[in-house]
Scaffold this motif. Structure first.
Motif, mmCIF file in Angstrom:
data_model
loop_
_atom_site.group_PDB
_atom_site.id
_atom_site.type_symbol
_atom_site.label_atom_id
_atom_site.label_comp_id
_atom_site.label_asym_id
_atom_site.label_seq_id
_atom_site.Cartn_x
_atom_site.Cartn_y
_atom_site.Cartn_z
ATOM 1 N N LYS A 121 0.843 -1.198 0.000
ATOM 2 C CA LYS A 121 0.000 0.000 0.000
ATOM 3 C C LYS A 121 0.875 1.243 0.000
ATOM 4 N N LEU A 122 0.528 2.202 -0.829
ATOM 5 C CA LEU A 122 1.192 3.504 -0.839
ATOM 6 C C LEU A 122 0.212 4.521 -0.277
ATOM 7 N N THR A 123 0.532 5.106 0.860
ATOM 8 C CA THR A 123 -0.353 6.056 1.523
ATOM 9 C C THR A 123 -0.093 7.475 1.016
ATOM 10 N N PRO A 124 -1.059 8.377 1.181
ATOM 11 C CA PRO A 124 -0.834 9.778 0.795
ATOM 12 C C PRO A 124 0.347 10.385 1.542
ATOM 13 N N ASP A 126 -1.688 16.909 -4.086
ATOM 14 C CA ASP A 126 -1.305 18.258 -4.509
ATOM 15 C C ASP A 126 -1.702 19.239 -3.424
ATOM 16 N N GLU A 127 -1.892 20.497 -3.793
ATOM 17 C CA GLU A 127 -2.212 21.520 -2.804
ATOM 18 C C GLU A 127 -3.648 21.405 -2.292
ATOM 19 N N LYS A 128 -4.487 20.676 -3.022
ATOM 20 C CA LYS A 128 -5.868 20.486 -2.597
ATOM 21 C C LYS A 128 -5.937 19.448 -1.478
ATOM 22 N N LYS A 129 -7.105 19.320 -0.874
ATOM 23 C CA LYS A 129 -7.291 18.346 0.196
ATOM 24 C C LYS A 129 -7.666 16.969 -0.335
ATOM 25 N N ASP A 130 -7.977 16.883 -1.642
ATOM 26 C CA ASP A 130 -8.324 15.594 -2.235
ATOM 27 C C ASP A 130 -7.110 14.670 -2.212
ATOM 28 N N GLN A 131 -7.369 13.366 -2.088
ATOM 29 C CA GLN A 131 -6.287 12.384 -2.032
ATOM 30 C C GLN A 131 -6.599 11.204 -2.934
ATOM 31 N N HIS A 132 -5.590 10.697 -3.605
ATOM 32 C CA HIS A 132 -5.720 9.529 -4.470
ATOM 33 C C HIS A 132 -4.547 8.603 -4.166
ATOM 34 N N TYR A 133 -4.838 7.394 -3.700
ATOM 35 C CA TYR A 133 -3.775 6.466 -3.315
ATOM 36 C C TYR A 133 -4.170 5.052 -3.725
ATOM 37 N N PHE A 134 -3.249 4.080 -3.548
ATOM 38 C CA PHE A 134 -3.546 2.745 -4.059
ATOM 39 C C PHE A 134 -2.947 1.651 -3.186
ATOM 40 N N SER A 135 -3.388 0.426 -3.490
ATOM 41 C CA SER A 135 -2.837 -0.763 -2.826
ATOM 42 C C SER A 135 -2.949 -1.941 -3.787
ATOM 43 N N THR A 178 -12.506 12.668 -2.132
ATOM 44 C CA THR A 178 -12.804 14.036 -2.538
ATOM 45 C C THR A 178 -13.603 14.723 -1.441
ATOM 46 N N GLU A 179 -13.098 15.843 -0.959
ATOM 47 C CA GLU A 179 -13.801 16.586 0.087
ATOM 48 C C GLU A 179 -14.933 17.400 -0.530
ATOM 49 N N LEU A 180 -16.173 17.059 -0.189
ATOM 50 C CA LEU A 180 -17.336 17.769 -0.715
ATOM 51 C C LEU A 180 -17.626 19.019 0.101
ATOM 52 N N SER A 181 -17.404 18.926 1.413
ATOM 53 C CA SER A 181 -17.581 20.036 2.333
ATOM 54 C C SER A 181 -16.830 19.659 3.608
ATOM 55 N N PRO A 182 -16.571 20.605 4.501
ATOM 56 C CA PRO A 182 -15.855 20.268 5.733
ATOM 57 C C PRO A 182 -16.498 19.099 6.482
ATOM 58 N N GLY A 183 -15.731 18.036 6.668
ATOM 59 C CA GLY A 183 -16.224 16.859 7.375
ATOM 60 C C GLY A 183 -17.005 15.894 6.517
ATOM 61 N N HIS A 184 -17.179 16.196 5.223
ATOM 62 C CA HIS A 184 -17.937 15.318 4.328
ATOM 63 C C HIS A 184 -17.073 14.965 3.124
ATOM 64 N N THR A 185 -16.693 13.705 3.021
ATOM 65 C CA THR A 185 -15.791 13.240 1.968
ATOM 66 C C THR A 185 -16.435 12.124 1.157
ATOM 67 N N ALA A 186 -16.357 12.230 -0.159
ATOM 68 C CA ALA A 186 -16.839 11.168 -1.042
ATOM 69 C C ALA A 186 -15.663 10.246 -1.360
ATOM 70 N N ILE A 187 -15.891 8.943 -1.291
ATOM 71 C CA ILE A 187 -14.834 7.959 -1.540
ATOM 72 C C ILE A 187 -15.225 7.068 -2.707
ATOM 73 N N ARG A 188 -14.302 6.907 -3.636
ATOM 74 C CA ARG A 188 -14.505 6.015 -4.773
ATOM 75 C C ARG A 188 -13.332 5.053 -4.840
#
Length: 306
Positions: A46-49, A135-144, A157-167
């Motif tokens: 696994k490669l973490t952010p 990057d400079e955004k709060k979004d994160q993309h990582y893999f395993s 992907t951060e939709l709003s403070p405290g609310h994150t969508a995960i794909r």
């Protein structure tokens, strides 16, 4: 002696003794030498952010000559803005059943991206997959990669403070290095604006460049190519009724004023693009089953986002 220092010394010797190298018929810096630049890892991996953000010294960066010799010298070209100075760093080498995996970190001015490169058992480069990004955004993309050698790419992907969508996208890898999207899990249907678009930041000066949308979950993104006759594209779609999904990116070529075409060099997959009045229509002109589900196709009409 540091392995990267040895690599640089070897490259210098080869550059100064070009005729001797040709006569010898064998590179002094071997594939095994190149492999030793990477940390030897085992599955699961696994490669973490946090690991991707970690700053590495320039002294361990892979020289461009070695990238060209053992991997591909165009790695990262379509994922970073034109003119960006990219440094590549060796992260991990993993032995798989069908192929071997090499994790390479690419660092630009404000973005770090990780690529999973597939090589056959003889050390020949086959293909690559962009698997992580910070990057400079709060979004994160990582893999395993799990013990069954299924590659999972997670997009947060951060939709709003405290609310994150995960794909989560799951991929299988064949012996020839081709990847197949097996399934996708989401914490809710991701909208087109939440989809990880690998070419999003690239130039879009051409009159046909831009993002074309169909509903809330499908996008055709077009960006400028290296010359006026070419263009970069990224397609991601999700069919509401069947749940079928597909994703494909590459370089297309204009075949007319408002027409374009893409043909995969490694398979029969092809896509035809028809542009008209702020829209683009796409259709398959070859079998693209490796990049989509079996119950759907790359087809349909998309409206340009203003």
């Amino acid at each position: 002696m540091n392995k990267l220092v040895l690599a640089l010394l070897t490259i210098g010797l080869l550059a100064g003794c070009g005729s001797k190298k040709k006569n010898a018929g064998k590179d002094t810096f071997t594939f095994e030498d190149f492999r030793q630049l990477f940390t030897q890892a085992k599955l699961p991996y696994k490669l973490t952010p946090e690991a991707l953000r970690e700053k590495l010294p320039d002294s361990v960066a892979i020289p461009q000559e070695l990238m060209k010799q053992f991997l591909v010298d165009t790695l990262g070209k379509s994922d970073f803005p034109e003119g960006t100075v990219i440094r590549f760093y060796p992260l991990a080498a993993i032995d798989g059943a069908a192929v071997n995996y090499f994790v390479v970190k690419a660092v630009g001015k404000t973005t770090s991206t990780a690529y999973l490169c597939f090589l056959d058992k003889k050390g020949h480069y086959l293909n690559r997959l962009a698997v992580a990004k910070v990057d400079e955004k709060k979004d994160q993309h990582y893999f395993s990669i799990d013990s069954r050698q299924v590659v999972k790419i997670t997009n947060e992907t951060e939709l709003s403070p405290g609310h994150t969508a995960i794909r989560e996208d799951f991929f299988g890898v064949a012996e020839d290095g081709k990847t197949t999207l097996i399934m996708t899990n989401t914490s809710g249907d991701a909208t087109a604006s939440q989809i990880f678009n690998p070419i999003d930041t690239l130039p879009a000066k051409h009159k046909l460049s831009g993002d074309y949308l169909s509903g809330e979950t499908s996008i055709v993104s077009i960006r400028d190519g290296e010359d006026p006759k070419s263009f970069l594209f990224f397609i991601s779609f999700s069919k509401d009724k069947t749940g079928c999904k597909g994703e494909l990116s590459g370089t297309g070529h204009f075949t007319g004023t408002n027409k374009g075409e893409y043909k995969d060099k490694e398979s029969s997959c092809g896509i035809a693009f028809q542009f008209a009045a702020g829209r683009v229509s796409i259709r398959e002109i070859g079998g693209c089953g490796a990049y989509r589900g079996v119950r759907c196709f790359f087809e349909g009409s998309y409206s340009k986002k203003k």
